[in-house]
Scaffold this active site. Sequence first.
Site, PDB file in Angstrom:
ATOM      1  N   TYR A  79       6.148   4.723   8.662  1.00  7.14           N
ATOM      2  CA  TYR A  79       5.574   5.821   7.601  1.00  7.14           C
ATOM      3  C   TYR A  79       4.159   5.715   7.556  1.00  7.14           C
ATOM      4  O   TYR A  79       3.630   6.883   7.765  1.00  7.14           O
ATOM      5  CB  TYR A  79       6.370   5.580   6.164  1.00  7.14           C
ATOM      6  CG  TYR A  79       5.848   6.489   5.286  1.00  7.14           C
ATOM      7  CD1 TYR A  79       5.648   7.863   5.231  1.00  7.14           C
ATOM      8  CD2 TYR A  79       4.636   5.979   4.252  1.00  7.14           C
ATOM      9  CE1 TYR A  79       5.097   8.811   4.371  1.00  7.14           C
ATOM     10  CE2 TYR A  79       4.421   6.847   3.628  1.00  7.14           C
ATOM     11  CZ  TYR A  79       4.304   7.937   3.380  1.00  7.14           C
ATOM     12  OH  TYR A  79       3.659   8.932   2.524  1.00  7.14           O
TER      13      TYR A  79
HETATM   14  C1  WQD Z   1       5.789   0.211  -7.287  1.00  9.14           C
HETATM   15  C2  WQD Z   1       5.798  -1.207  -7.679  1.00  9.14           C
HETATM   16  C3  WQD Z   1       7.376  -2.660  -6.225  1.00  9.14           C
HETATM   17  C4  WQD Z   1      11.183  -0.776  -7.926  1.00  9.14           C
HETATM   18  C5  WQD Z   1       5.570   3.557  -1.986  1.00  9.14           C
HETATM   19  C6  WQD Z   1       4.981   3.636  -0.794  1.00  9.14           C
HETATM   20  C7  WQD Z   1       3.843   4.382  -0.831  1.00  9.14           C
HETATM   21  C8  WQD Z   1       3.947   5.945  -1.442  1.00  9.14           C
HETATM   22  C9  WQD Z   1       4.584   5.381  -2.827  1.00  9.14           C
HETATM   23  C10 WQD Z   1       4.953   7.779  -0.434  1.00  9.14           C
HETATM   24  C11 WQD Z   1       5.755  -2.138  -6.510  1.00  9.14           C
HETATM   25  C12 WQD Z   1       7.748  -2.287  -7.889  1.00  9.14           C
HETATM   26  C13 WQD Z   1       9.731  -0.900  -7.636  1.00  9.14           C
HETATM   27  C14 WQD Z   1      11.999  -1.681  -8.561  1.00  9.14           C
HETATM   28  C15 WQD Z   1      10.014  -2.982  -8.776  1.00  9.14           C
HETATM   29  N1  WQD Z   1       5.009   6.526  -0.775  1.00  9.14           N
HETATM   30  N2  WQD Z   1       9.198  -2.072  -8.077  1.00  9.14           N
HETATM   31  N3  WQD Z   1      11.239  -2.632  -9.067  1.00  9.14           N
HETATM   32  O1  WQD Z   1       5.792   0.227  -2.859  1.00  9.14           O
HETATM   33  O2  WQD Z   1       3.692   0.828  -4.278  1.00  9.14           O
HETATM   34  O3  WQD Z   1       4.522   2.435  -2.756  1.00  9.14           O
HETATM   35  O4  WQD Z   1       5.849   4.574  -2.757  1.00  9.14           O
HETATM   36  O5  WQD Z   1       5.039   8.831  -0.241  1.00  9.14           O
HETATM   37  O6  WQD Z   1       3.402   4.770   0.687  1.00  9.14           O
HETATM   38  O7  WQD Z   1       4.601   2.626  -0.180  1.00  9.14           O
HETATM   39  O8  WQD Z   1       5.800   2.180  -4.564  1.00  9.14           O
HETATM   40  O9  WQD Z   1       7.429   2.862  -6.576  1.00  9.14           O
HETATM   41  O10 WQD Z   1       8.447   1.784  -4.535  1.00  9.14           O
HETATM   42  O11 WQD Z   1       6.926   0.284  -6.232  1.00  9.14           O
HETATM   43  O12 WQD Z   1       9.661  -4.003  -9.488  1.00  9.14           O
HETATM   44  O13 WQD Z   1      13.134  -1.217  -8.728  1.00  9.14           O
HETATM   45  O14 WQD Z   1       7.160  -1.328  -8.143  1.00  9.14           O
HETATM   46  O15 WQD Z   1       7.644  -3.986  -5.977  1.00  9.14           O
HETATM   47  O16 WQD Z   1       5.166  -3.130  -7.076  1.00  9.14           O
HETATM   48  P1  WQD Z   1       4.989   1.427  -3.432  1.00  9.14           P
HETATM   49  P2  WQD Z   1       7.092   1.791  -5.458  1.00  9.14           P
END
Ligand code: WQD
Length: 330
Positions: A143
């Site tokens: 991605y």
């Molecule tokens: C945020 C934080 C998880 C779910 C991703 C993509 C990025 C962009 C946005 C685009 C992290 C933690 C999550 C849960 C948790 N995408 N978490 N429990 O990974 O920062 O970014 O989304 O279009 O490119 O990589 O976002 O919302 O998945 O996670 O603890 O049930 O929340 O580990 O630290 P991320 P996210």
Amino acid sequence: MSVLVTGGAGYIGSHVVRLLSERGDDVLVVDDLSTGIEARVTGLPIVNIDLAAADAEDRLVAAIEEHSVNSIIHFAAKKQVGESVEEPIMYYRQNIGGLTNVLAAAERTSIESLVFSSSAATYGMPDVEMVAEDLDCRPINPYGQTKLIGEWMIDNAITSARMRGVKFNAVKLRYFNVAGAGWPELADTAVMNLIPIVLGRIADGKAPIVFGDDYDTADGTCIRDYVHVKDLAEAHIAALDYMKSGDTSETVFNVGTGTGASVKEVIDAIAEATGREIVPEMGERRAGDPPALVADVSRIGAQLSWKAEFDLDEIVRSAVEAAGMEPEKG
Ligand code: WQD
């Protein structure tokens, strides 16, 4: 003159469409409705085109000419990190194939400006907490790779237009963690990111899961830069106006708040906004999660005079309201 918004029926695209319409710009939506929702853009012209299809370039050219389009905001793309690892070719086909057709159509018509949805995923796992645009980009999944390749394609298109003496400018916006809803009916329905996932779990009577609480951060959980989707949408308008003003000395900008929030802080904000006690479960670390990723927003502030207006509590409140989960009054 109108603005063509690809992916305009999507979560972020529809917020931009709404702002453009509110300020009186003519908008043409292109969306294949694979994840977009037509009701988000009711009353506006919409053409259903899969941008990666063989006839997409010709159909785009026809739509651009028919609606006298002179700028494009390109959202339409696949955006799930996990899925991109499982099906990389599909990501290259849709994200790179789609952008190829958009650039080819722009070259054949009189498109003068393009705004491209890029991502903080282009940075990969930086070992600095505050990320500035000139940091080396080392995306760690297909991605993020398609987004970085997209940026290169756009840079090449700018150079080629300059060589041909054609007016063509572009801005790439690297989004950090987008959340919230500017209007309840435009909310994110995908349940792929932290805030919608937590809201979904508490609605189902389940505890949210924290992916790791042993990181080297103040409370042990990962830090991200959450930006309100309406602020992000405003950044697109600022980018269009920047190109119109003729100033294009910079072409890539981070879009975030410049302030980080931990997973625990986000869950606390959700507890506050929903008026519920939330006791999360502590889970394992998720592969590929950088401990902290926060935008350095100096460039977008200086060049586009843009800054985020909404803080984490407002972002969370808007998401909670859109989900109908605010505390009962009285
Ligand atoms: C945020 C934080 C998880 C779910 C991703 C993509 C990025 C962009 C946005 C685009 C992290 C933690 C999550 C849960 C948790 N995408 N978490 N429990 O990974 O920062 O970014 O989304 O279009 O490119 O990589 O976002 O919302 O998945 O996670 O603890 O049930 O929340 O580990 O630290 P991320 P996210």
